[in-house]
Write a protein that holds these residues in place. Structure first.
Motif, PDB file in Angstrom:
ATOM      1  N   LEU A   1       0.808  -1.223   0.000  1.00 32.93           N
ATOM      2  CA  LEU A   1       0.000   0.000   0.000  1.00 32.93           C
ATOM      3  C   LEU A   1       0.841   1.273   0.000  1.00 32.93           C
ATOM      4  CD1 LEU A   1      -2.825  -1.046   2.491  1.00 32.93           C
ATOM      5  CD2 LEU A   1      -3.031  -0.721   0.021  1.00 32.93           C
ATOM      6  N   ILE A   2       2.144   1.152  -0.052  1.00 36.05           N
ATOM      7  CA  ILE A   2       2.974   2.352  -0.026  1.00 36.05           C
ATOM      8  C   ILE A   2       2.588   3.274  -1.181  1.00 36.05           C
ATOM      9  CG2 ILE A   2       4.843   1.233  -1.330  1.00 36.05           C
ATOM     10  CD1 ILE A   2       6.814   2.964   0.333  1.00 36.05           C
ATOM     11  N   GLY A   3       2.297   4.520  -0.837  1.00 38.14           N
ATOM     12  CA  GLY A   3       1.863   5.492  -1.833  1.00 38.14           C
ATOM     13  C   GLY A   3       0.395   5.405  -2.179  1.00 38.14           C
ATOM     14  N   ASN A   4      -0.320   4.425  -1.615  1.00 37.65           N
ATOM     15  CA  ASN A   4      -1.725   4.210  -1.980  1.00 37.65           C
ATOM     16  C   ASN A   4      -2.637   4.051  -0.765  1.00 37.65           C
ATOM     17  OD1 ASN A   4      -1.660   3.972  -5.027  1.00 37.65           O
ATOM     18  ND2 ASN A   4      -0.138   2.426  -4.473  1.00 37.65           N
ATOM     19  N   TRP A   5      -2.257   4.630   0.360  1.00 36.79           N
ATOM     20  CA  TRP A   5      -3.088   4.490   1.542  1.00 36.79           C
ATOM     21  C   TRP A   5      -4.432   5.184   1.391  1.00 36.79           C
ATOM     22  CZ3 TRP A   5      -2.563   1.157   5.398  1.00 36.79           C
ATOM     23  CH2 TRP A   5      -1.329   0.524   5.548  1.00 36.79           C
TER      24      TRP A   5
ATOM     25  N   LYS B   1     -10.200   4.881   1.156  1.00 38.28           N
ATOM     26  CA  LYS B   1     -11.230   5.371   0.221  1.00 38.28           C
ATOM     27  C   LYS B   1     -11.536   6.855   0.434  1.00 38.28           C
ATOM     28  CE  LYS B   1     -13.425   0.866  -0.485  1.00 38.28           C
ATOM     29  NZ  LYS B   1     -12.355   0.109   0.199  1.00 38.28           N
ATOM     30  N   ASN B   2     -10.503   7.612   0.812  1.00 38.71           N
ATOM     31  CA  ASN B   2     -10.622   9.067   0.921  1.00 38.71           C
ATOM     32  C   ASN B   2      -9.217   9.664   0.963  1.00 38.71           C
ATOM     33  OD1 ASN B   2      -9.657   9.310   3.779  1.00 38.71           O
ATOM     34  ND2 ASN B   2     -11.567   8.214   4.242  1.00 38.71           N
ATOM     35  N   ASP B   3      -9.148  10.982   0.896  1.00 42.84           N
ATOM     36  CA  ASP B   3      -7.864  11.682   0.925  1.00 42.84           C
ATOM     37  C   ASP B   3      -7.622  12.382   2.258  1.00 42.84           C
ATOM     38  OD1 ASP B   3      -7.072  11.017  -1.720  1.00 42.84           O
ATOM     39  OD2 ASP B   3      -8.421  12.555  -2.508  1.00 42.84           O
ATOM     40  N   ASN B   4      -8.268  11.906   3.310  1.00 47.38           N
ATOM     41  CA  ASN B   4      -8.086  12.525   4.622  1.00 47.38           C
ATOM     42  C   ASN B   4      -6.659  12.323   5.134  1.00 47.38           C
ATOM     43  OD1 ASN B   4     -10.781  13.186   4.548  1.00 47.38           O
ATOM     44  ND2 ASN B   4     -11.440  11.492   5.854  1.00 47.38           N
ATOM     45  N   PRO B   5      -6.182  13.226   5.988  1.00 48.81           N
ATOM     46  CA  PRO B   5      -4.842  13.065   6.562  1.00 48.81           C
ATOM     47  C   PRO B   5      -4.723  11.752   7.332  1.00 48.81           C
ATOM     48  CG  PRO B   5      -5.728  15.245   7.040  1.00 48.81           C
ATOM     49  CD  PRO B   5      -6.851  14.441   6.476  1.00 48.81           C
ATOM     50  N   ILE B   6      -3.504  11.224   7.374  1.00 47.59           N
ATOM     51  CA  ILE B   6      -3.229   9.979   8.092  1.00 47.59           C
ATOM     52  C   ILE B   6      -2.331  10.277   9.289  1.00 47.59           C
ATOM     53  CG2 ILE B   6      -2.086   7.725   7.979  1.00 47.59           C
ATOM     54  CD1 ILE B   6      -2.842   7.646   4.991  1.00 47.59           C
ATOM     55  N   TYR B   7      -2.786   9.906  10.465  1.00 46.32           N
ATOM     56  CA  TYR B   7      -1.984   9.999  11.681  1.00 46.32           C
ATOM     57  C   TYR B   7      -1.635   8.577  12.123  1.00 46.32           C
ATOM     58  CZ  TYR B   7      -3.718  14.840  12.322  1.00 46.32           C
ATOM     59  OH  TYR B   7      -4.034  16.176  12.180  1.00 46.32           O
ATOM     60  N   ILE B   8      -0.386   8.359  12.511  1.00 41.52           N
ATOM     61  CA  ILE B   8       0.002   7.041  13.010  1.00 41.52           C
ATOM     62  C   ILE B   8       0.433   7.144  14.467  1.00 41.52           C
ATOM     63  CG2 ILE B   8       0.714   6.299  10.689  1.00 41.52           C
ATOM     64  CD1 ILE B   8       3.631   6.403  11.677  1.00 41.52           C
ATOM     65  N   GLU B   9       0.168   6.085  15.204  1.00 35.72           N
ATOM     66  CA  GLU B   9       0.671   5.964  16.570  1.00 35.72           C
ATOM     67  C   GLU B   9       1.649   4.806  16.598  1.00 35.72           C
ATOM     68  OE1 GLU B   9      -0.793   5.382  21.207  1.00 35.72           O
ATOM     69  OE2 GLU B   9      -2.023   4.584  19.564  1.00 35.72           O
TER      70      GLU B   9
ATOM     71  N   LEU C   1       9.423   1.823   8.814  1.00 35.08           N
ATOM     72  CA  LEU C   1       8.272   2.590   8.336  1.00 35.08           C
ATOM     73  C   LEU C   1       8.451   3.126   6.917  1.00 35.08           C
ATOM     74  CD1 LEU C   1       7.308   4.592  11.570  1.00 35.08           C
ATOM     75  CD2 LEU C   1       6.091   2.662  10.537  1.00 35.08           C
ATOM     76  N   ARG C   2       9.673   3.365   6.504  1.00 31.88           N
ATOM     77  CA  ARG C   2       9.899   3.837   5.132  1.00 31.88           C
ATOM     78  C   ARG C   2       9.439   2.814   4.093  1.00 31.88           C
ATOM     79  NH1 ARG C   2      14.948   4.899   7.584  1.00 31.88           N
ATOM     80  NH2 ARG C   2      15.465   7.128   7.875  1.00 31.88           N
ATOM     81  N   ASP C   3       9.355   1.550   4.502  1.00 36.01           N
ATOM     82  CA  ASP C   3       8.927   0.508   3.571  1.00 36.01           C
ATOM     83  C   ASP C   3       7.421   0.522   3.338  1.00 36.01           C
ATOM     84  OD1 ASP C   3      11.556  -0.402   3.447  1.00 36.01           O
ATOM     85  OD2 ASP C   3      11.247  -1.905   5.023  1.00 36.01           O
ATOM     86  N   PHE C   4       6.689   1.292   4.161  1.00 36.76           N
ATOM     87  CA  PHE C   4       5.236   1.250   4.097  1.00 36.76           C
ATOM     88  C   PHE C   4       4.592   2.584   3.760  1.00 36.76           C
ATOM     89  CE2 PHE C   4       6.706  -1.519   7.705  1.00 36.76           C
ATOM     90  CZ  PHE C   4       6.763  -2.680   6.953  1.00 36.76           C
ATOM     91  N   PHE C   5       5.369   3.688   3.885  1.00 37.57           N
ATOM     92  CA  PHE C   5       4.811   5.014   3.638  1.00 37.57           C
ATOM     93  C   PHE C   5       5.784   5.853   2.807  1.00 37.57           C
ATOM     94  CE2 PHE C   5       3.251   3.657   7.842  1.00 37.57           C
ATOM     95  CZ  PHE C   5       1.881   3.671   7.608  1.00 37.57           C
ATOM     96  N   GLU C   6       5.234   6.592   1.863  1.00 38.74           N
ATOM     97  CA  GLU C   6       6.042   7.526   1.090  1.00 38.74           C
ATOM     98  C   GLU C   6       6.223   8.838   1.864  1.00 38.74           C
ATOM     99  OE1 GLU C   6       4.192   8.138  -2.691  1.00 38.74           O
ATOM    100  OE2 GLU C   6       5.135   6.359  -3.581  1.00 38.74           O
ATOM    101  N   LYS C   7       7.136   9.661   1.377  1.00 35.48           N
ATOM    102  CA  LYS C   7       7.347  10.978   1.963  1.00 35.48           C
ATOM    103  C   LYS C   7       6.039  11.762   1.949  1.00 35.48           C
ATOM    104  CE  LYS C   7       9.411  14.807   3.330  1.00 35.48           C
ATOM    105  NZ  LYS C   7       9.879  14.982   4.724  1.00 35.48           N
ATOM    106  N   GLY C   8       5.644  12.263   3.099  1.00 34.20           N
ATOM    107  CA  GLY C   8       4.445  13.080   3.206  1.00 34.20           C
ATOM    108  C   GLY C   8       3.149  12.301   3.273  1.00 34.20           C
TER     109      GLY C   8
END
Length: 213
Positions: free
Chosen positions: A27-31, A36-44, A100-107
């Motif tokens: 899902l990297i780059g496709n969260w 199913k929306n463009d809302n901000p993503i916060y992680i804990e 975490l870099r393996d699962f999320f792109e910059k920003g």
């Protein structure tokens, strides 16, 4: 914390594919597609049993939340809560924070929460602290410019060392409390550890830090 092994946990979580993401690298780059929306993503990072992340998701339905918990036998409790009380804006991952870099792109992540992280009090274990410079670099690579970390702990030495490592990294502090519950913000969501330590009379330390980039 003594961790009770639950050999059934992973199989159970995999059955809840709308909550638990078994292979987050896909899902990297496709969260945004996953939610199913463009809302901000916060992680804990280090979500424990999920009191904070589920509380935040309920309070802020316009935000997407991802619980990061390395231990399957702990993460399964979050998944069970979400099965009992579904929240469409929460997902659960069992991954290591260093990856975490393996699962999320910059920003792709808008904010990082660190709540009651393991203090690793011995100096030789400093590199394992989630506020050590290598972890700060990892968070920076998935946050936008001027991204923020929100941090809470009951451990004064961890709080002080985190202030030093973040300051040395070039971060700025936007908000800080040395006893959060004295004038507790109305929107503060307490974690399980926070409730326990506060009941013992221990002050809760909190800060919000921004990357100066």
């Amino acid at each position: 914390m003594r961790l009770r092994h639950k050999p059934w946990a992973l199989d159970y979580m995999k059955e809840q594919s709308s909550i638990y993401i078994a292979d987050p690298a896909t899902l990297i780059g496709n969260w945004s597609n996953e939610f199913k929306n463009d809302n901000p993503i916060y992680i804990e990072v280090g979500s424990g049993k999920g009191a904070f992340i589920t509380g935040m998701a309920n309070q802020y339905p316009e935000i997407n939340f991802i619980a990061i918990e390395v231990f399957e036998s702990v993460a399964v409790t979050i998944v069970q809560k979400l099965v009992d009380q579904p929240q469409s804006n929460v997902r659960v991952l069992t991954v290591d924070a260093k990856d975490l870099r393996d699962f999320f792109e910059k920003g792709e992540v808008a904010r990082v929460y660190l709540n009651f992280s393991d203090p690793w009090p011995k100096s030789r274990h400093a590199k394992r602290r989630l506020t050590y410079k290598t972890f700060l670099s990892t968070y920076e690579d998935i946050l936008p410019d001027k991204g923020q970390i929100h941090f809470k702990t009951d451990n004064r030495k961890l709080f002080e060392s985190s202030l030093m490592t973040m300051s040395a990294y070039g971060m700025t502090f936007d908000w800080m409390s040395l006893d959060l519950h004295v004038n507790e913000p109305e929107n503060n969501i307490r974690t399980e550890y926070e409730e326990r330590f506060s009941a013992l009379g221990q002050p809760i330390y909190r800060m919000e830090a921004t990357y100066d980039n």
